[in-house]
Design a protein around this motif. Structure first.
Motif, PDB file in Angstrom:
ATOM      1  N   THR A 159      97.327 -13.356 -13.816  1.00  0.00           N
ATOM      2  CA  THR A 159      96.933 -12.012 -13.912  1.00  0.00           C
ATOM      3  C   THR A 159      95.512 -11.973 -12.944  1.00  0.00           C
ATOM      4  N   ILE A 160      94.995 -13.000 -12.903  1.00  0.00           N
ATOM      5  CA  ILE A 160      93.533 -13.408 -12.001  1.00  0.00           C
ATOM      6  C   ILE A 160      94.125 -13.051 -10.342  1.00  0.00           C
ATOM      7  N   GLU A 161      95.428 -13.820 -10.224  1.00  0.00           N
ATOM      8  CA  GLU A 161      96.099 -13.693  -8.796  1.00  0.00           C
ATOM      9  C   GLU A 161      96.189 -12.599  -8.555  1.00  0.00           C
ATOM     10  N   ARG A 162      96.957 -11.679  -9.473  1.00  0.00           N
ATOM     11  CA  ARG A 162      97.307 -10.088  -9.025  1.00  0.00           C
ATOM     12  C   ARG A 162      96.228  -9.341  -8.865  1.00  0.00           C
ATOM     13  N   ALA A 163      95.137  -9.691  -9.650  1.00  0.00           N
ATOM     14  CA  ALA A 163      93.785  -8.801  -9.753  1.00  0.00           C
ATOM     15  C   ALA A 163      92.753  -9.116  -8.211  1.00  0.00           C
ATOM     16  N   THR A 164      93.212 -10.388  -7.945  1.00  0.00           N
ATOM     17  CA  THR A 164      92.339 -10.523  -6.517  1.00  0.00           C
ATOM     18  C   THR A 164      93.341 -10.006  -5.470  1.00  0.00           C
ATOM     19  N   SER A 165      94.675 -10.125  -5.429  1.00  0.00           N
ATOM     20  CA  SER A 165      95.237  -9.738  -4.465  1.00  0.00           C
ATOM     21  C   SER A 165      95.192  -8.120  -4.415  1.00  0.00           C
ATOM     22  N   ALA A 166      95.305  -7.459  -5.577  1.00  0.00           N
ATOM     23  CA  ALA A 166      94.985  -6.018  -5.743  1.00  0.00           C
ATOM     24  C   ALA A 166      93.329  -5.389  -5.200  1.00  0.00           C
ATOM     25  N   ALA A 167      92.510  -6.413  -5.619  1.00  0.00           N
ATOM     26  CA  ALA A 167      91.170  -6.304  -4.991  1.00  0.00           C
ATOM     27  C   ALA A 167      91.079  -6.220  -3.383  1.00  0.00           C
ATOM     28  N   GLU A 168      91.765  -7.239  -2.910  1.00  0.00           N
ATOM     29  CA  GLU A 168      91.706  -7.370  -1.430  1.00  0.00           C
ATOM     30  C   GLU A 168      92.399  -6.151  -0.740  1.00  0.00           C
ATOM     31  N   LYS A 169      93.618  -5.571  -1.489  1.00  0.00           N
ATOM     32  CA  LYS A 169      94.361  -4.460  -0.865  1.00  0.00           C
ATOM     33  C   LYS A 169      93.431  -3.151  -1.022  1.00  0.00           C
ATOM     34  N   LEU A 170      92.769  -2.952  -1.962  1.00  0.00           N
ATOM     35  CA  LEU A 170      91.768  -1.776  -2.226  1.00  0.00           C
ATOM     36  C   LEU A 170      90.819  -1.936  -1.192  1.00  0.00           C
ATOM     37  N   GLY A 171      90.046  -2.994  -0.960  1.00  0.00           N
ATOM     38  CA  GLY A 171      89.205  -3.133   0.148  1.00  0.00           C
ATOM     39  C   GLY A 171      89.707  -2.755   1.248  1.00  0.00           C
ATOM     40  N   ALA A 172      91.138  -3.489   1.731  1.00  0.00           N
ATOM     41  CA  ALA A 172      91.600  -2.762   2.926  1.00  0.00           C
ATOM     42  C   ALA A 172      91.923  -1.427   3.051  1.00  0.00           C
ATOM     43  N   VAL A 173      92.415  -0.808   2.071  1.00  0.00           N
ATOM     44  CA  VAL A 173      92.479   0.761   1.846  1.00  0.00           C
ATOM     45  C   VAL A 173      91.412   1.357   1.955  1.00  0.00           C
ATOM     46  N   HIS A 174      90.061   1.162   1.300  1.00  0.00           N
ATOM     47  CA  HIS A 174      88.867   1.588   1.603  1.00  0.00           C
ATOM     48  C   HIS A 174      88.298   1.554   2.954  1.00  0.00           C
ATOM     49  N   GLU A 176      90.346   1.207   5.658  1.00  0.00           N
ATOM     50  CA  GLU A 176      91.198   2.132   6.476  1.00  0.00           C
ATOM     51  C   GLU A 176      90.734   3.413   6.465  1.00  0.00           C
ATOM     52  N   ALA A 177      90.403   4.158   5.015  1.00  0.00           N
ATOM     53  CA  ALA A 177      89.913   5.287   5.110  1.00  0.00           C
ATOM     54  C   ALA A 177      88.519   5.778   5.930  1.00  0.00           C
ATOM     55  N   ARG A 178      87.511   4.623   5.844  1.00  0.00           N
ATOM     56  CA  ARG A 178      86.347   4.699   6.703  1.00  0.00           C
ATOM     57  C   ARG A 178      86.703   4.844   8.061  1.00  0.00           C
ATOM     58  N   MET A 179      87.765   4.018   8.582  1.00  0.00           N
ATOM     59  CA  MET A 179      88.217   3.994   9.939  1.00  0.00           C
ATOM     60  C   MET A 179      88.968   5.194  10.400  1.00  0.00           C
ATOM     61  N   SER A 180      89.556   5.870   9.267  1.00  0.00           N
ATOM     62  CA  SER A 180      90.338   6.831   9.465  1.00  0.00           C
ATOM     63  C   SER A 180      89.226   8.093   9.948  1.00  0.00           C
ATOM     64  N   ARG A 181      88.218   8.177   9.132  1.00  0.00           N
ATOM     65  CA  ARG A 181      87.171   9.237   9.164  1.00  0.00           C
ATOM     66  C   ARG A 181      86.545   8.940  10.490  1.00  0.00           C
ATOM     67  N   ALA A 182      86.132   7.722  10.946  1.00  0.00           N
ATOM     68  CA  ALA A 182      85.382   7.436  11.910  1.00  0.00           C
ATOM     69  C   ALA A 182      86.353   7.999  13.229  1.00  0.00           C
ATOM     70  N   ALA A 183      87.592   7.582  13.253  1.00  0.00           N
ATOM     71  CA  ALA A 183      88.590   7.978  14.397  1.00  0.00           C
ATOM     72  C   ALA A 183      88.736   9.532  14.402  1.00  0.00           C
ATOM     73  N   GLU A 184      88.822  10.220  13.240  1.00  0.00           N
ATOM     74  CA  GLU A 184      88.772  11.473  13.359  1.00  0.00           C
ATOM     75  C   GLU A 184      87.572  12.242  14.120  1.00  0.00           C
TER      76      GLU A 184
END
Length: 170
Positions: free
Chosen positions: A85-100, A102-110
């Motif tokens: 579960t810790i490994e899955r949580a770590t992976s999910a946290a990294e994915k969430l950070g990447a999505v965040h 991406e959202a910031r970069m998307s706004r900047a690109a807009e």
């Protein structure tokens, strides 16, 4: 305008460009710091799990009761589940950070795209005005040539009002 007004696309573009330059300057260093922090956190978790497993191993020989042994096995399974579960949580946290990010970069690109579109519209307006001025200058030049070739007794053609304004400026 007070600080409550939203920034113009040009100001937002300049701000983002500066932020990108600053971020690029420190990016490698920040990546290394974050990797070390992540690795340290993972090591601490693995160490804690290892200590729990070792404590359960030490308890094993002292448990002679079937219920106690079953409880130890249940705790060992729970530790295994917890580690996964810790490994899955770590992976999910990294994915969430990447999505965040991406959202910031998307706004900047807009914002950047909006600024480029504004520049294109401005360029097109300026180009159209330039072409209109060229046309008027050519027309005025033809009118002058025509007036010079005609008899002075004939009334001269009057230049376009915009041309008079243009001549006054130059």
């Amino acid at each position: 305008c007070p600080t409550s007004c939203p920034p113009t696309p040009q100001a937002a573009f300049a701000h983002l460009a500066l932020a990108f330059r600053c971020d690029t300057f420190t990016l490698q260093q920040r990546v290394q710091v974050e990797k070390r922090a992540r690795d340290a956190a993972e090591e601490n978790i693995q160490e804690e799990l290892g200590q729990c497993r070792a404590a359960l191993e030490r308890l094993g020989p002292s448990c002679t009761d079937a219920g106690c042994r079953e409880m130890l096995q249940q705790l060992q399974r729970s530790l295994t589940v917890l580690a996964a579960t810790i490994e899955r949580a770590t992976s999910a946290a990294e994915k969430l950070g990447a999505v965040h990010q991406e959202a910031r970069m998307s706004r900047a690109a807009e914002v950047m795209v909006q600024h480029v579109e504004n520049l294109k519209r401005h360029h097109m307006r300026e180009h159209a005005e330039l072409e209109e001025m060229k046309r008027l200058i050519q027309q005025n030049s033809r009118n002058r040539q025509l007036a010079e070739t005609q008899d002075d007794a004939e009334p001269r053609l009057r230049p376009h009002p915009l041309m008079r304004t243009f001549q006054q400026v130059t």
